[in-house]
Scaffold this motif. Structure first.
Motif, PDB file in Angstrom:
ATOM      1  N   LYS A 126     -26.105 -39.270  47.623  1.00 52.46           N
ATOM      2  CA  LYS A 126     -24.962 -40.136  47.329  1.00 52.46           C
ATOM      3  C   LYS A 126     -23.884 -40.094  48.410  1.00 52.46           C
ATOM      4  O   LYS A 126     -22.841 -40.732  48.261  1.00 52.46           O
ATOM      5  CB  LYS A 126     -24.377 -39.777  45.970  1.00 52.46           C
ATOM      6  N   ALA A 127     -24.124 -39.367  49.477  1.00 50.12           N
ATOM      7  CA  ALA A 127     -23.155 -39.345  50.571  1.00 50.12           C
ATOM      8  C   ALA A 127     -23.053 -40.738  51.184  1.00 50.12           C
ATOM      9  O   ALA A 127     -24.046 -41.461  51.283  1.00 50.12           O
ATOM     10  CB  ALA A 127     -23.564 -38.338  51.645  1.00 50.12           C
ATOM     11  N   TYR A 128     -21.858 -41.121  51.582  1.00 52.18           N
ATOM     12  CA  TYR A 128     -21.673 -42.392  52.267  1.00 52.18           C
ATOM     13  C   TYR A 128     -22.008 -42.233  53.748  1.00 52.18           C
ATOM     14  O   TYR A 128     -22.617 -43.108  54.349  1.00 52.18           O
ATOM     15  CB  TYR A 128     -20.228 -42.872  52.094  1.00 52.18           C
ATOM     16  N   TYR A 129     -21.607 -41.072  54.289  1.00 53.98           N
ATOM     17  CA  TYR A 129     -21.839 -40.806  55.708  1.00 53.98           C
ATOM     18  C   TYR A 129     -22.736 -39.588  55.904  1.00 53.98           C
ATOM     19  O   TYR A 129     -22.665 -38.625  55.143  1.00 53.98           O
ATOM     20  CB  TYR A 129     -20.520 -40.514  56.439  1.00 53.98           C
ATOM     21  N   ILE A 130     -23.532 -39.639  56.961  1.00 53.85           N
ATOM     22  CA  ILE A 130     -24.261 -38.483  57.483  1.00 53.85           C
ATOM     23  C   ILE A 130     -23.652 -38.201  58.853  1.00 53.85           C
ATOM     24  O   ILE A 130     -23.507 -39.119  59.672  1.00 53.85           O
ATOM     25  CB  ILE A 130     -25.773 -38.776  57.647  1.00 53.85           C
ATOM     26  N   ILE A 131     -23.275 -36.952  59.061  1.00 50.49           N
ATOM     27  CA  ILE A 131     -22.722 -36.587  60.365  1.00 50.49           C
ATOM     28  C   ILE A 131     -23.610 -35.512  60.979  1.00 50.49           C
ATOM     29  O   ILE A 131     -23.766 -34.430  60.415  1.00 50.49           O
ATOM     30  CB  ILE A 131     -21.269 -36.105  60.266  1.00 50.49           C
ATOM     31  N   PHE A 134      -7.576 -36.737  59.046  1.00 50.84           N
ATOM     32  CA  PHE A 134      -8.326 -37.122  57.857  1.00 50.84           C
ATOM     33  C   PHE A 134      -8.075 -36.143  56.716  1.00 50.84           C
ATOM     34  O   PHE A 134      -7.871 -34.948  56.940  1.00 50.84           O
ATOM     35  CB  PHE A 134      -9.834 -37.174  58.157  1.00 50.84           C
ATOM     36  N   LYS A 135      -8.127 -36.659  55.493  1.00 50.19           N
ATOM     37  CA  LYS A 135      -7.980 -35.825  54.306  1.00 50.19           C
ATOM     38  C   LYS A 135      -9.378 -35.323  53.904  1.00 50.19           C
ATOM     39  O   LYS A 135     -10.293 -36.122  53.682  1.00 50.19           O
ATOM     40  CB  LYS A 135      -7.359 -36.611  53.153  1.00 50.19           C
ATOM     41  N   ILE A 136      -9.518 -34.004  53.795  1.00 50.27           N
ATOM     42  CA  ILE A 136     -10.803 -33.380  53.474  1.00 50.27           C
ATOM     43  C   ILE A 136     -10.720 -32.734  52.097  1.00 50.27           C
ATOM     44  O   ILE A 136      -9.775 -31.990  51.809  1.00 50.27           O
ATOM     45  CB  ILE A 136     -11.163 -32.290  54.513  1.00 50.27           C
ATOM     46  N   PHE A 141     -15.736 -34.498  51.156  1.00 51.38           N
ATOM     47  CA  PHE A 141     -15.269 -35.879  51.188  1.00 51.38           C
ATOM     48  C   PHE A 141     -14.241 -36.035  52.305  1.00 51.38           C
ATOM     49  O   PHE A 141     -13.412 -35.158  52.526  1.00 51.38           O
ATOM     50  CB  PHE A 141     -14.633 -36.267  49.853  1.00 51.38           C
ATOM     51  N   VAL A 142     -14.330 -37.161  53.006  1.00 52.80           N
ATOM     52  CA  VAL A 142     -13.364 -37.513  54.047  1.00 52.80           C
ATOM     53  C   VAL A 142     -12.699 -38.809  53.600  1.00 52.80           C
ATOM     54  O   VAL A 142     -13.377 -39.836  53.457  1.00 52.80           O
ATOM     55  CB  VAL A 142     -14.047 -37.708  55.420  1.00 52.80           C
ATOM     56  N   ASN A 143     -11.390 -38.718  53.331  1.00 51.50           N
ATOM     57  CA  ASN A 143     -10.645 -39.877  52.821  1.00 51.50           C
ATOM     58  C   ASN A 143     -11.377 -40.543  51.655  1.00 51.50           C
ATOM     59  O   ASN A 143     -11.408 -41.763  51.541  1.00 51.50           O
ATOM     60  CB  ASN A 143     -10.365 -40.885  53.935  1.00 51.50           C
ATOM     61  N   GLY A 144     -11.985 -39.724  50.798  1.00 49.48           N
ATOM     62  CA  GLY A 144     -12.653 -40.222  49.592  1.00 49.48           C
ATOM     63  C   GLY A 144     -14.120 -40.576  49.756  1.00 49.48           C
ATOM     64  O   GLY A 144     -14.799 -40.878  48.777  1.00 49.48           O
ATOM     65  N   PHE A 145     -14.651 -40.537  50.970  1.00 47.19           N
ATOM     66  CA  PHE A 145     -16.054 -40.881  51.217  1.00 47.19           C
ATOM     67  C   PHE A 145     -16.885 -39.608  51.350  1.00 47.19           C
ATOM     68  O   PHE A 145     -16.541 -38.711  52.125  1.00 47.19           O
ATOM     69  CB  PHE A 145     -16.203 -41.718  52.492  1.00 47.19           C
ATOM     70  N   GLY A 146     -18.005 -39.544  50.632  1.00 41.67           N
ATOM     71  CA  GLY A 146     -18.890 -38.382  50.683  1.00 41.67           C
ATOM     72  C   GLY A 146     -19.569 -38.248  52.028  1.00 41.67           C
ATOM     73  O   GLY A 146     -20.026 -39.236  52.613  1.00 41.67           O
TER      74      GLY A 146
END
Length: 157
Positions: free
Chosen positions: A83-88, A31-33, A49-54
């Motif tokens: 505004k993050a798309y993902y929570i990890i 993945f691109k970070i 951001f991971v592949n453009g997703f927050g």
């Protein structure tokens, strides 16, 4: 009732550790970070951001206790309204990273209406208004939210 300096520094250190560990793992998986700006981190609840997703990364979560933050201690939007798309989440007992869409967790949290001032209560909006704190958080268990989990990434792989 203030967070002790010791607790603050511990949380900061653990958050930094987890972010680095997670970013390294995701890079190894191809993945691109891209690191978020300080402003994005503070006001939009995006760590990177991971592949453009927050992504907002949450360290040291446990199967029997995950706090979902609707409003932060200052009365601003908590990370569920960021505004993050993902929570990890780092789930300690599973030795994994557990990936969720932030919006799925927000919708789930919005189903709770009852309030409490007892931090031991589950499934209620916990507030500390009596201590002049403005946060609103909900204590749940991993089993309650795993139906929203998109993927697990195990640390040992």
């Amino acid at each position: 009732m203030e967070v002790s300096k010791k607790r603050y520094h511990y949380s900061k250190k653990e958050g930094n550790r987890f972010e680095k560990e997670l970013k390294d793992k995701l890079k190894k998986l191809g993945f691109k970070i891209v690191q978020a700006t300080v402003k994005q981190d503070m006001f939009e609840h995006i760590d990177f951001f991971v592949n453009g997703f927050g992504v907002d990364a949450k360290a040291n979560r446990h199967l029997n206790c995950i706090w979902l933050e609707i409003t932060n201690v200052n009365g601003n939007n908590g990370w569920l309204k960021g505004k993050a798309y993902y929570i990890i989440f780092e789930i300690i007992e599973l030795n994994c990273y557990s990936i969720f869409k932030r919006n799925d967790l927000l919708k789930y949290a919005q189903t709770f209406k009852s309030c409490t001032t007892n931090k031991n209560d589950f499934y209620k909006i916990y507030t500390r208004k009596k201590w002049n704190k403005k946060d609103e958080i909900i204590k749940v268990k991993y089993d309650d939210i795993k139906k929203y989990e998109l993927q697990k990434i195990y640390k040992s792989n």
